[in-house]
Design an enzyme around this catalytic site. Structure first.
Site, PDB file in Angstrom:
ATOM      1  N   CYS A   1       1.288  -0.987  -0.230  1.00 11.91           N
ATOM      2  CA  CYS A   1       0.477  -0.131  -0.177  1.00 11.91           C
ATOM      3  C   CYS A   1       0.743   1.168   0.046  1.00 11.91           C
ATOM      4  O   CYS A   1       1.754   1.431  -0.907  1.00 11.91           O
ATOM      5  CB  CYS A   1      -1.058  -0.386   0.882  1.00 11.91           C
ATOM      6  SG  CYS A   1      -2.560   1.058   0.716  1.00 11.91           S
TER       7      CYS A   1
ATOM      8  N   HIS B   1      -2.954  -4.462   1.743  1.00  9.09           N
ATOM      9  CA  HIS B   1      -2.078  -5.273   3.284  1.00  9.09           C
ATOM     10  C   HIS B   1      -2.440  -5.998   3.898  1.00  9.09           C
ATOM     11  O   HIS B   1      -2.851  -6.906   4.648  1.00  9.09           O
ATOM     12  CB  HIS B   1      -3.635  -3.773   4.217  1.00  9.09           C
ATOM     13  CG  HIS B   1      -3.316  -2.919   4.159  1.00  9.09           C
ATOM     14  ND1 HIS B   1      -2.064  -2.256   4.896  1.00  9.09           N
ATOM     15  CD2 HIS B   1      -4.031  -2.316   3.606  1.00  9.09           C
ATOM     16  CE1 HIS B   1      -2.404  -0.913   4.304  1.00  9.09           C
ATOM     17  NE2 HIS B   1      -3.250  -0.565   3.873  1.00  9.09           N
TER      18      HIS B   1
ATOM     19  N   GLU C   1      -0.844  -7.579   5.628  1.00  3.64           N
ATOM     20  CA  GLU C   1      -0.512  -7.708   7.360  1.00  3.64           C
ATOM     21  C   GLU C   1      -1.153  -7.921   7.895  1.00  3.64           C
ATOM     22  O   GLU C   1      -1.534  -7.379   9.535  1.00  3.64           O
ATOM     23  CB  GLU C   1       0.701  -6.781   7.812  1.00  3.64           C
ATOM     24  CG  GLU C   1       0.144  -5.349   7.444  1.00  3.64           C
ATOM     25  CD  GLU C   1       0.693  -4.151   6.555  1.00  3.64           C
ATOM     26  OE1 GLU C   1       0.276  -5.695   4.807  1.00  3.64           O
ATOM     27  OE2 GLU C   1       0.544  -3.030   6.516  1.00  3.64           O
TER      28      GLU C   1
HETATM   29  N1  GLN Z   1      -2.819   5.834  -0.168  1.00  9.59           N
HETATM   30  C1  GLN Z   1      -2.351   6.836   1.867  1.00  9.59           C
HETATM   31  C2  GLN Z   1      -0.785   7.412   0.569  1.00  9.59           C
HETATM   32  O1  GLN Z   1      -0.791   7.832  -0.129  1.00  9.59           O
HETATM   33  C3  GLN Z   1      -1.220   4.925   1.192  1.00  9.59           C
HETATM   34  C4  GLN Z   1      -2.670   4.236   2.047  1.00  9.59           C
HETATM   35  C5  GLN Z   1      -2.818   2.886   2.870  1.00  9.59           C
HETATM   36  O2  GLN Z   1      -0.923   2.380   2.955  1.00  9.59           O
HETATM   37  N2  GLN Z   1      -3.724   1.928   3.485  1.00  9.59           N
HETATM   38  O3  GLN Z   1      -0.149   6.497   0.897  1.00  9.59           O
END
Ligand code: GLN
Length: 267
Positions: A88, A238, A240
């Site tokens: 992410c 995610h 995790e």
């Molecule tokens: N969109 C988020 C960012 O810009 C990331 C979101 C996440 O890691 N859950 O960092």
């Protein structure tokens, strides 16, 4: 000597990654591995593999810059080319280009020749979970319970370029990672590495994301949510935040082969 895997622990879901890495190592009977939180260049230098967790990529890059970690991280990924996995926010940091980002508002590490679209699915309230097919876990692997929270997608695979992605740098609201060059045999191997698409959002997982959005679960090719290029692996979601350690186990085996290869080459 144990194999050391670090998780960048500046912000976000680092604790959860450590727990799942330990579970994966246990399930795979990987002995003599250690899992550490990374907050300093010295800790990073110990790592045979590194995870960048989910969280908030802007905050993570700011804290990394303040902790004098940004340059060591770029060297780790792009010069030493050690195994690195971003989830992410971590995937955003590992992209060579990220859009929907004010110029100067965000530093990238880079390593993946892709452009990510940050917050592709919208805000926190538009988060979703869905069963995602991950063919790299095996042909008949049951779907993975993928959690998407303000998740990015890989919206474009970029041609590999020596230096920064110049075309990308000219785009509005887009930031690019600075260039770092590997040397010698590592560099030769690096230019041959292509971006592989490892998973796309289709079927049941895409259906969970459709509410109010332009996503068709019946499309054959969905949004790209997992990619790999050489030593760098990225997922939009995610793992995790689930109890499912299969991706962690798969990635630990990638780290193991990278360690074996380096040993053979005496590096
Ligand atoms: N969109 C988020 C960012 O810009 C990331 C979101 C996440 O890691 N859950 O960092």
């Amino acid at each position: 000597m144990p194999v050391t895997v670090g998780v960048l622990a500046l912000q976000g879901a680092f604790y959860e990654h450590i727990q799942l890495l330990k579970k994966a190592a246990e399930e795979e009977a990987l002995l003599d591995w250690e899992f550490i939180e990374v907050r300093t260049p010295q800790e990073l230098a110990k790592c045979d593999g590194l995870v960048l967790p989910g969280g908030e990529s802007t905050t993570m890059s700011l804290v990394a810059a303040r902790s004098n970690l940004l340059e060591p991280l770029r060297d780790y990924v792009k010069v030493h080319r050690k195994p690195t996995w971003g989830t992410c926010a971590g995937l955003i940091l590992l992209a060579e280009s990220a859009n929907k980002t004010k110029k100067g508002g965000q530093e990238l590490i880079g390593g993946l020749d892709v452009r990510v679209n940050r917050n592709h699915f919208g805000r926190q309230t538009e988060s979703f979970q869905g069963p995602l097919d991950l063919p790299f876990l095996g042909e008949h692997a049951p779907p993975f319970p993928a959690v998407f929270i303000r998740a990015p997608i890989v919206e474009c695979i970029l041609p590999h370029q020596e230096g920064i992605q110049l075309g990308e740098a000219e785009r509005d609201d887009t930031v690019v990672a600075p260039s770092r060059q590997a040397k010698g045999s590592v560099a030769e191997a690096a230019t041959a590495d292509q971006v592989e698409v490892l998973a796309t959002l289709t079927g049941a997982a895409a259906r969970s994301a459709t509410q109010g959005r332009d996503i068709s679960p019946d499309r054959e090719v969905g949004d790209v949510v997992a990619v790999r290029q050489g030593n760098v692996f990225g997922t939009s979601f995610h793992p995790e935040l689930t109890g499912d350690a299969r991706i962690h186990a798969w990635w630990l085996h990638q780290v193991q082969s990278a360690v074996n290869k380096r040993k053979k080459l005496g590096q």
